[in-house]
Motif scaffolding. Structure first.
Motif, PDB file in Angstrom:
ATOM      1  N   VAL A   1       0.840  -1.198   0.000  1.00 10.07           N
ATOM      2  CA  VAL A   1       0.000   0.000   0.000  1.00 10.07           C
ATOM      3  C   VAL A   1       0.873   1.245   0.000  1.00 10.07           C
ATOM      4  CG1 VAL A   1      -1.890  -1.161   1.206  1.00 10.07           C
ATOM      5  CG2 VAL A   1      -0.176   0.094   2.516  1.00 10.07           C
ATOM      6  N   ILE A   2       0.310   2.318  -0.503  1.00  9.23           N
ATOM      7  CA  ILE A   2       0.954   3.636  -0.423  1.00  9.23           C
ATOM      8  C   ILE A   2       0.175   4.427   0.620  1.00  9.23           C
ATOM      9  CG2 ILE A   2       1.594   5.743  -1.645  1.00  9.23           C
ATOM     10  CD1 ILE A   2       1.811   4.122  -4.191  1.00  9.23           C
ATOM     11  N   PRO A   3       0.684   4.506   1.855  1.00  9.02           N
ATOM     12  CA  PRO A   3      -0.063   5.157   2.930  1.00  9.02           C
ATOM     13  C   PRO A   3      -0.429   6.597   2.580  1.00  9.02           C
ATOM     14  CG  PRO A   3       1.844   3.987   3.803  1.00  9.02           C
ATOM     15  CD  PRO A   3       1.993   4.001   2.314  1.00  9.02           C
ATOM     16  N   GLY A   4      -1.665   6.952   2.880  1.00  5.95           N
ATOM     17  CA  GLY A   4      -2.131   8.312   2.654  1.00  5.95           C
ATOM     18  C   GLY A   4      -2.623   8.592   1.249  1.00  5.95           C
TER      19      GLY A   4
ATOM     20  N   ASP B   1      -5.627 -13.226   9.820  1.00  2.78           N
ATOM     21  CA  ASP B   1      -5.599 -11.772   9.940  1.00  2.78           C
ATOM     22  C   ASP B   1      -6.500 -11.152   8.867  1.00  2.78           C
ATOM     23  OD1 ASP B   1      -3.748 -12.041  11.961  1.00  2.78           O
ATOM     24  OD2 ASP B   1      -2.023 -11.457  10.733  1.00  2.78           O
ATOM     25  N   ALA B   2      -6.826  -9.897   9.072  1.00  2.00           N
ATOM     26  CA  ALA B   2      -7.606  -9.154   8.085  1.00  2.00           C
ATOM     27  C   ALA B   2      -7.011  -7.764   7.937  1.00  2.00           C
ATOM     28  CB  ALA B   2      -9.077  -9.061   8.513  1.00  2.00           C
ATOM     29  N   ILE B   3      -7.414  -7.093   6.884  1.00  2.00           N
ATOM     30  CA  ILE B   3      -7.008  -5.705   6.693  1.00  2.00           C
ATOM     31  C   ILE B   3      -8.205  -4.932   6.159  1.00  2.00           C
ATOM     32  CG2 ILE B   3      -6.065  -6.250   4.398  1.00  2.00           C
ATOM     33  CD1 ILE B   3      -4.064  -3.964   4.782  1.00  2.00           C
ATOM     34  N   PHE B   4      -8.452  -3.763   6.730  1.00  2.00           N
ATOM     35  CA  PHE B   4      -9.411  -2.829   6.150  1.00  2.00           C
ATOM     36  C   PHE B   4      -8.643  -2.002   5.117  1.00  2.00           C
ATOM     37  CE2 PHE B   4     -12.333  -2.249  10.150  1.00  2.00           C
ATOM     38  CZ  PHE B   4     -12.559  -3.618  10.173  1.00  2.00           C
ATOM     39  N   HIS B   5      -9.155  -1.900   3.896  1.00  5.42           N
ATOM     40  CA  HIS B   5      -8.517  -0.970   2.960  1.00  5.42           C
ATOM     41  C   HIS B   5      -9.567  -0.139   2.218  1.00  5.42           C
ATOM     42  CE1 HIS B   5      -8.881  -3.870  -0.562  1.00  5.42           C
ATOM     43  NE2 HIS B   5      -8.963  -2.729  -1.214  1.00  5.42           N
ATOM     44  N   ASP B   6      -9.328   1.152   2.271  1.00  8.98           N
ATOM     45  CA  ASP B   6     -10.191   2.130   1.616  1.00  8.98           C
ATOM     46  C   ASP B   6     -10.171   1.887   0.108  1.00  8.98           C
ATOM     47  OD1 ASP B   6     -10.991   4.760   0.389  1.00  8.98           O
ATOM     48  OD2 ASP B   6     -11.015   5.429   2.471  1.00  8.98           O
ATOM     49  N   ILE B   7     -11.327   2.058  -0.559  1.00  7.47           N
ATOM     50  CA  ILE B   7     -11.356   1.825  -1.998  1.00  7.47           C
ATOM     51  C   ILE B   7     -10.478   2.814  -2.761  1.00  7.47           C
ATOM     52  CG2 ILE B   7     -13.660   0.788  -1.953  1.00  7.47           C
ATOM     53  CD1 ILE B   7     -14.699   3.486  -3.165  1.00  7.47           C
ATOM     54  N   THR B   8     -10.099   3.942  -2.120  1.00 11.43           N
ATOM     55  CA  THR B   8      -9.307   4.946  -2.817  1.00 11.43           C
ATOM     56  C   THR B   8      -7.816   4.882  -2.496  1.00 11.43           C
ATOM     57  OG1 THR B   8      -9.691   6.633  -1.109  1.00 11.43           O
ATOM     58  CG2 THR B   8     -11.280   6.527  -2.922  1.00 11.43           C
ATOM     59  N   VAL B   9      -7.384   3.950  -1.627  1.00  6.47           N
ATOM     60  CA  VAL B   9      -5.955   3.858  -1.333  1.00  6.47           C
ATOM     61  C   VAL B   9      -5.282   3.085  -2.464  1.00  6.47           C
ATOM     62  CG1 VAL B   9      -5.928   1.679  -0.013  1.00  6.47           C
ATOM     63  CG2 VAL B   9      -4.291   3.495   0.531  1.00  6.47           C
ATOM     64  N   LEU B  10      -4.111   3.550  -2.899  1.00  8.33           N
ATOM     65  CA  LEU B  10      -3.376   2.846  -3.939  1.00  8.33           C
ATOM     66  C   LEU B  10      -2.745   1.591  -3.348  1.00  8.33           C
ATOM     67  CD1 LEU B  10      -1.586   5.665  -5.977  1.00  8.33           C
ATOM     68  CD2 LEU B  10      -3.272   4.035  -6.829  1.00  8.33           C
ATOM     69  N   HIS B  11      -2.990   0.457  -3.995  1.00  7.69           N
ATOM     70  CA  HIS B  11      -2.468  -0.808  -3.505  1.00  7.69           C
ATOM     71  C   HIS B  11      -2.266  -1.752  -4.682  1.00  7.69           C
ATOM     72  CE1 HIS B  11      -6.832  -1.309  -3.696  1.00  7.69           C
ATOM     73  NE2 HIS B  11      -6.656  -2.631  -3.747  1.00  7.69           N
ATOM     74  N   GLY B  12      -1.569  -2.847  -4.432  1.00  7.95           N
ATOM     75  CA  GLY B  12      -1.312  -3.845  -5.456  1.00  7.95           C
ATOM     76  C   GLY B  12      -0.349  -4.875  -4.909  1.00  7.95           C
ATOM     77  N   SER B  13       0.143  -5.753  -5.782  1.00 13.10           N
ATOM     78  CA  SER B  13       1.116  -6.763  -5.361  1.00 13.10           C
ATOM     79  C   SER B  13       1.919  -7.216  -6.568  1.00 13.10           C
ATOM     80  CB  SER B  13       0.424  -7.959  -4.695  1.00 13.10           C
ATOM     81  OG  SER B  13      -0.489  -8.566  -5.581  1.00 13.10           O
ATOM     82  N   PRO B  14       3.185  -7.574  -6.337  1.00 12.65           N
ATOM     83  CA  PRO B  14       4.033  -8.021  -7.443  1.00 12.65           C
ATOM     84  C   PRO B  14       3.667  -9.421  -7.886  1.00 12.65           C
ATOM     85  CG  PRO B  14       5.212  -8.201  -5.377  1.00 12.65           C
ATOM     86  CD  PRO B  14       3.897  -7.549  -5.058  1.00 12.65           C
ATOM     87  N   ALA B  15       4.163  -9.810  -9.046  1.00 17.57           N
ATOM     88  CA  ALA B  15       3.965 -11.175  -9.520  1.00 17.57           C
ATOM     89  C   ALA B  15       4.727 -12.135  -8.620  1.00 17.57           C
ATOM     90  CB  ALA B  15       4.437 -11.307 -10.963  1.00 17.57           C
ATOM     91  N   GLY B  16       4.152 -13.306  -8.383  1.00 15.29           N
ATOM     92  CA  GLY B  16       4.819 -14.302  -7.551  1.00 15.29           C
ATOM     93  C   GLY B  16       5.862 -15.082  -8.336  1.00 15.29           C
ATOM     94  N   ASP B  17       6.908 -15.514  -7.664  1.00 17.95           N
ATOM     95  CA  ASP B  17       7.917 -16.382  -8.254  1.00 17.95           C
ATOM     96  C   ASP B  17       8.188 -17.484  -7.233  1.00 17.95           C
ATOM     97  OD1 ASP B  17       9.893 -17.619  -9.626  1.00 17.95           O
ATOM     98  OD2 ASP B  17      11.337 -15.972  -9.561  1.00 17.95           O
ATOM     99  N   GLY B  18       7.558 -18.645  -7.423  1.00 22.41           N
ATOM    100  CA  GLY B  18       7.633 -19.685  -6.413  1.00 22.41           C
ATOM    101  C   GLY B  18       6.718 -19.425  -5.244  1.00 22.41           C
TER     102      GLY B  18
END
Length: 307
Positions: A169-172, A207-224
């Motif tokens: 995530v990119i906070p803020g 675990d869980a996470i609340f994330h605002d629909i407007t926060v920038l987020h993502g994840s890299p491609a997995g390798d293994g």
């Protein structure tokens, strides 16, 4: 509650009845909040097993069912299961999960008594085939809306997420303009995932996470990467939905009745005995009317979309 070296604040569903004011403020400021131990013990095991059944069905290949979605595998290039929609309709334990009292009390604290459950789905990173999820916002706040209450997802992690699979995530960034977000997204494009202004959010199963629909987020491609299953329940303040959509007002009443039915399911499961149940008591135009029963928990979004 604790702070890490990145000054992140955590809520703990094992010791709290809902998030605190400080945790709520952290979420409002940063666009996300980690919840430790939202699922545990028997409930975690049952939910994991239930969702494994859906994964197995999807991996075997599902024809002519739009709820099962596929994408190009990050390593093999094969057609890989990536998402399953409407998991509440497909599983009784997922109905009981919607009635989770810590989650609902926390949603109420952030959105008010008239909150509405909207989307429910499971997103997957299949083993060694993790597909890159570029920087993005889930959606924008409806145009013309000045209500400051957040629209957000509750992400339940059924598997541990390490640096190879976790959300970044990119906070803020939930406070950024559309133009600033667009510029940051275009900085990387679809095939690059730079993290110099972001932080990882590794989590344990349950675990869980609340994330605002407007926060920038993502994840890299997995390798293994190992399997990562994440269930998403989105909630919206009812007043925002009532005035701006995107769903019709009829949809709001249907989803309220669905939530009541899910609260009933939660009250009946063995692992919820002894917990203080959540009481859903909306007011005003969204006050509950007569209880109604339905033979479905699946309300297709496009069937209730405003013009």
């Amino acid at each position: 509650m604790s702070k890490s070296q990145t000054d992140m604040i955590y809520a703990d569903a094992r010791t709290q009845s809902s998030i605190t004011e400080e945790q709520a403020q952290f979420f409002m400021d940063n666009g996300f909040l980690v919840i430790k131990g939202a699922l545990r013990g028997e409930e975690l095991k049952i939910v994991q097993d239930e969702m494994e059944k859906l994964v197995a069905k999807g991996v075997a290949g599902v024809q002519d069912d739009p709820d099962y979605m596929y994408g190009k595998g990050g390593k093999s290039g094969r057609n890989i299961l990536r998402r399953i929609e409407y998991v509440i309709d497909k599983s009784d334990p997922m109905k009981a999960l919607l009635g989770h009292p810590f989650i609902l009390r926390s949603v109420e604290k952030l959105q008010g008594r008239n909150f509405i459950p909207t989307w429910d789905s499971m997103v997957l990173k299949m083993p060694d085939e993790g597909i890159i999820v570029p920087w993005h916002r889930d959606a924008e706040v409806p145009e013309g809306c000045t209500d400051s209450r957040p629209i957000f997802n509750v992400d339940f992690y059924l598997d541990a997420a390490d640096l190879a699979t976790c959300l970044w995530v990119i906070p803020g960034s939930n406070k950024w303009s559309k133009e600033a977000c667009k510029a940051r997204i275009e900085q990387d494009g679809a095939d690059r995932f730079s993290t110099e202004d972001a932080i990882p959010v590794p989590l344990e199963a349950g675990d869980a996470i609340f994330h605002d629909i407007t926060v920038l987020h993502g994840s890299p491609a997995g390798d293994g990467n190992p399997l990562r299953r994440t269930v998403y329940y989105e909630f919206r303040p009812g007043e925002i939905e009532w005035d701006f959509g995107p769903h019709t007002r009829e949809y709001l009443g249907l989803k309220q009745q669905m939530l009541l039915a899910c609260l009933d399911r939660r009250a009946a499961v063995p692992y919820a005995q002894g917990e203080e149940p959540f009481v859903y008591d909306p007011v005003g135009a969204l006050a509950l009317g007569e209880r109604k029963t339905s033979n479905t928990f699946r309300y297709p979004h496009l069937s209730y979309w405003r013009d």
